[in-house]
Design a protein around this motif. Sequence first.
Motif, PDB file in Angstrom:
ATOM      1  N   LYS A  39       0.359  -0.814  -0.100  1.00  0.00           N
ATOM      2  CA  LYS A  39       0.116   0.214  -0.414  1.00  0.00           C
ATOM      3  C   LYS A  39       0.866   1.753   0.180  1.00  0.00           C
ATOM      4  N   LEU A  40       1.820   1.315   1.127  1.00  0.00           N
ATOM      5  CA  LEU A  40       2.668   2.641   0.784  1.00  0.00           C
ATOM      6  C   LEU A  40       3.634   2.459  -0.598  1.00  0.00           C
ATOM      7  N   ILE A  41       4.179   1.586  -1.080  1.00  0.00           N
ATOM      8  CA  ILE A  41       4.999   1.672  -2.127  1.00  0.00           C
ATOM      9  C   ILE A  41       3.810   2.305  -3.157  1.00  0.00           C
ATOM     10  N   ALA A  42       2.211   1.799  -3.240  1.00  0.00           N
ATOM     11  CA  ALA A  42       2.066   1.994  -4.587  1.00  0.00           C
ATOM     12  C   ALA A  42       1.209   3.804  -3.504  1.00  0.00           C
ATOM     13  N   ARG A  43       1.292   3.881  -3.395  1.00  0.00           N
ATOM     14  CA  ARG A  43       1.557   5.180  -2.708  1.00  0.00           C
ATOM     15  C   ARG A  43       2.697   6.317  -2.970  1.00  0.00           C
ATOM     16  N   ARG A  44       3.459   5.842  -2.984  1.00  0.00           N
ATOM     17  CA  ARG A  44       4.673   6.352  -2.961  1.00  0.00           C
ATOM     18  C   ARG A  44       5.222   6.617  -4.959  1.00  0.00           C
ATOM     19  N   LEU A  45       4.649   5.465  -5.471  1.00  0.00           N
ATOM     20  CA  LEU A  45       4.883   5.693  -6.545  1.00  0.00           C
ATOM     21  C   LEU A  45       3.439   6.074  -7.520  1.00  0.00           C
ATOM     22  N   ASN A  46       2.517   6.380  -6.793  1.00  0.00           N
ATOM     23  CA  ASN A  46       1.311   6.736  -7.248  1.00  0.00           C
ATOM     24  C   ASN A  46       0.826   6.079  -8.680  1.00  0.00           C
ATOM     25  N   VAL A  47       0.385   4.874  -8.400  1.00  0.00           N
ATOM     26  CA  VAL A  47      -0.210   3.914  -8.965  1.00  0.00           C
ATOM     27  C   VAL A  47      -0.852   2.946  -7.506  1.00  0.00           C
ATOM     28  N   SER A  48      -1.860   1.371  -8.348  1.00  0.00           N
ATOM     29  CA  SER A  48      -2.686   1.015  -7.214  1.00  0.00           C
ATOM     30  C   SER A  48      -1.861  -0.026  -6.743  1.00  0.00           C
ATOM     31  N   GLU A  49      -2.490  -0.964  -6.080  1.00  0.00           N
ATOM     32  CA  GLU A  49      -1.441  -2.086  -5.228  1.00  0.00           C
ATOM     33  C   GLU A  49      -1.987  -3.056  -6.379  1.00  0.00           C
ATOM     34  N   VAL A  50      -2.776  -3.114  -6.582  1.00  0.00           N
ATOM     35  CA  VAL A  50      -2.780  -4.344  -7.907  1.00  0.00           C
ATOM     36  C   VAL A  50      -1.764  -3.721  -8.688  1.00  0.00           C
ATOM     37  N   THR A  51      -1.584  -2.943  -8.954  1.00  0.00           N
ATOM     38  CA  THR A  51      -0.498  -2.533  -9.874  1.00  0.00           C
ATOM     39  C   THR A  51       1.305  -3.408  -9.489  1.00  0.00           C
ATOM     40  N   ILE A  52       0.886  -2.716  -7.961  1.00  0.00           N
ATOM     41  CA  ILE A  52       2.524  -3.237  -7.313  1.00  0.00           C
ATOM     42  C   ILE A  52       2.183  -5.192  -6.688  1.00  0.00           C
ATOM     43  N   LYS A  53       1.808  -5.414  -6.599  1.00  0.00           N
ATOM     44  CA  LYS A  53       1.363  -7.149  -6.614  1.00  0.00           C
ATOM     45  C   LYS A  53       1.819  -7.781  -8.039  1.00  0.00           C
ATOM     46  N   SER A  54       1.326  -6.978  -9.124  1.00  0.00           N
ATOM     47  CA  SER A  54       2.296  -7.203  -9.836  1.00  0.00           C
ATOM     48  C   SER A  54       3.157  -7.495 -10.797  1.00  0.00           C
ATOM     49  N   HIS A  55       3.956  -5.928 -10.391  1.00  0.00           N
ATOM     50  CA  HIS A  55       5.179  -5.847 -10.374  1.00  0.00           C
ATOM     51  C   HIS A  55       5.343  -7.013  -9.409  1.00  0.00           C
ATOM     52  N   LEU A  56       5.361  -7.390  -8.683  1.00  0.00           N
ATOM     53  CA  LEU A  56       6.791  -7.943  -7.636  1.00  0.00           C
ATOM     54  C   LEU A  56       6.028  -9.711  -8.091  1.00  0.00           C
ATOM     55  N   CYS A  57       5.423  -9.791  -8.525  1.00  0.00           N
ATOM     56  CA  CYS A  57       4.801 -11.197  -9.372  1.00  0.00           C
ATOM     57  C   CYS A  57       6.517 -11.699 -10.205  1.00  0.00           C
ATOM     58  N   HIS A  58       6.517 -10.164 -11.204  1.00  0.00           N
ATOM     59  CA  HIS A  58       7.187  -9.825 -11.792  1.00  0.00           C
ATOM     60  C   HIS A  58       8.983 -10.082 -11.268  1.00  0.00           C
ATOM     61  N   VAL A  59       9.026  -9.287 -10.630  1.00  0.00           N
ATOM     62  CA  VAL A  59       9.926  -9.533  -9.330  1.00  0.00           C
ATOM     63  C   VAL A  59      10.850 -10.711  -9.014  1.00  0.00           C
ATOM     64  N   PHE A  60       9.842 -11.248  -8.379  1.00  0.00           N
ATOM     65  CA  PHE A  60      10.467 -12.238  -7.450  1.00  0.00           C
ATOM     66  C   PHE A  60      10.292 -13.845  -8.509  1.00  0.00           C
ATOM     67  N   ARG A  61       9.685 -13.521  -9.840  1.00  0.00           N
ATOM     68  CA  ARG A  61       9.802 -14.431 -10.935  1.00  0.00           C
ATOM     69  C   ARG A  61      11.551 -14.112 -11.541  1.00  0.00           C
ATOM     70  N   LYS A  62      11.984 -12.673 -11.762  1.00  0.00           N
ATOM     71  CA  LYS A  62      13.341 -12.800 -12.197  1.00  0.00           C
ATOM     72  C   LYS A  62      14.171 -12.885 -11.696  1.00  0.00           C
ATOM     73  N   LEU A  63      13.902 -12.713  -9.633  1.00  0.00           N
ATOM     74  CA  LEU A  63      15.026 -13.185  -8.862  1.00  0.00           C
ATOM     75  C   LEU A  63      15.250 -14.567  -8.632  1.00  0.00           C
ATOM     76  N   GLY A  64      14.646 -15.113  -9.268  1.00  0.00           N
ATOM     77  CA  GLY A  64      14.152 -16.349  -8.321  1.00  0.00           C
ATOM     78  C   GLY A  64      14.072 -16.573  -7.158  1.00  0.00           C
ATOM     79  N   VAL A  65      12.980 -15.713  -7.172  1.00  0.00           N
ATOM     80  CA  VAL A  65      12.917 -15.954  -4.629  1.00  0.00           C
ATOM     81  C   VAL A  65      11.065 -16.904  -5.082  1.00  0.00           C
ATOM     82  N   GLN A  66      10.798 -16.772  -4.137  1.00  0.00           N
ATOM     83  CA  GLN A  66       9.495 -16.353  -3.848  1.00  0.00           C
ATOM     84  C   GLN A  66       8.496 -15.798  -2.478  1.00  0.00           C
ATOM     85  N   ASN A  67       8.973 -15.418  -2.103  1.00  0.00           N
ATOM     86  CA  ASN A  67       8.058 -13.901  -1.374  1.00  0.00           C
ATOM     87  C   ASN A  67       9.128 -12.317  -1.115  1.00  0.00           C
ATOM     88  N   ARG A  68       8.102 -12.183  -0.254  1.00  0.00           N
ATOM     89  CA  ARG A  68       8.994 -10.222   0.027  1.00  0.00           C
ATOM     90  C   ARG A  68      10.476 -10.113   0.738  1.00  0.00           C
TER      91      ARG A  68
END
Length: 204
Positions: free
Chosen positions: A165-194
């Motif tokens: 929520k705070l990341i979304a507020r900082r970047l002025n985007v929706s929380e859903v968008t942040i979750k979507s980006h994080l899924c891509h980040v996890f996959r690219k880094l080969g990690v499972q969670n935050r």
Amino acid sequence: MRLLIADDHVMVRDGLRPFLLELGKNVDVYEAGTFGEVLEVLSSVSDIRLLLLDMRMPGMDGPAGIRMIRERFPTLPIAVLSSVTDRRTILTTLAQGVSGFIPKRLSAQAMVSALRLIIAGERYVPAALIEEDRASMAENDGPERNLTTREREILDLLREGLSNKLIARRLNVSEVTIKSHLCHVFRKLGVQNRVQAARFAAGM
């Protein structure tokens, strides 16, 4: 040994002359204040060992001017002297086949060392450019090199411990968008969670 300083500022030529005389015994320093004078000296004086060339002198058309000199005097070592030292200018200039790119802000002693290197047949590249390349290689070495700019921003904020929520507020985007980006980040880094992603980011 014959050298040619080509710069439209007399003070620059006068300032460099004493240091050029340190490059060897029986050094003769010729001068030119325009591109036309450069061609005239090179045509009339034989065995010039080095041309120290200002990129912005009258009549000098940047890389095109260098190409003209290289075509007429293919074996002449050219050291470009410039106050413009951005990466693009340096790389564009070096691509013309010059023997070195010397920033005008370089200390006198460092300049003499660079010119000695060029006269010896080596090539001189500014240390700042080399360090920038090393930093770029280090930055791009690893799974994180595949992250987009936005994903890197989110990962940095994740490392700071911010919630979605705070990341979304900082970047002025929706929380859903942040979750979507994080899924891509996890996959690219080969990690499972935050937590794992944050740990990875901490070691970057």
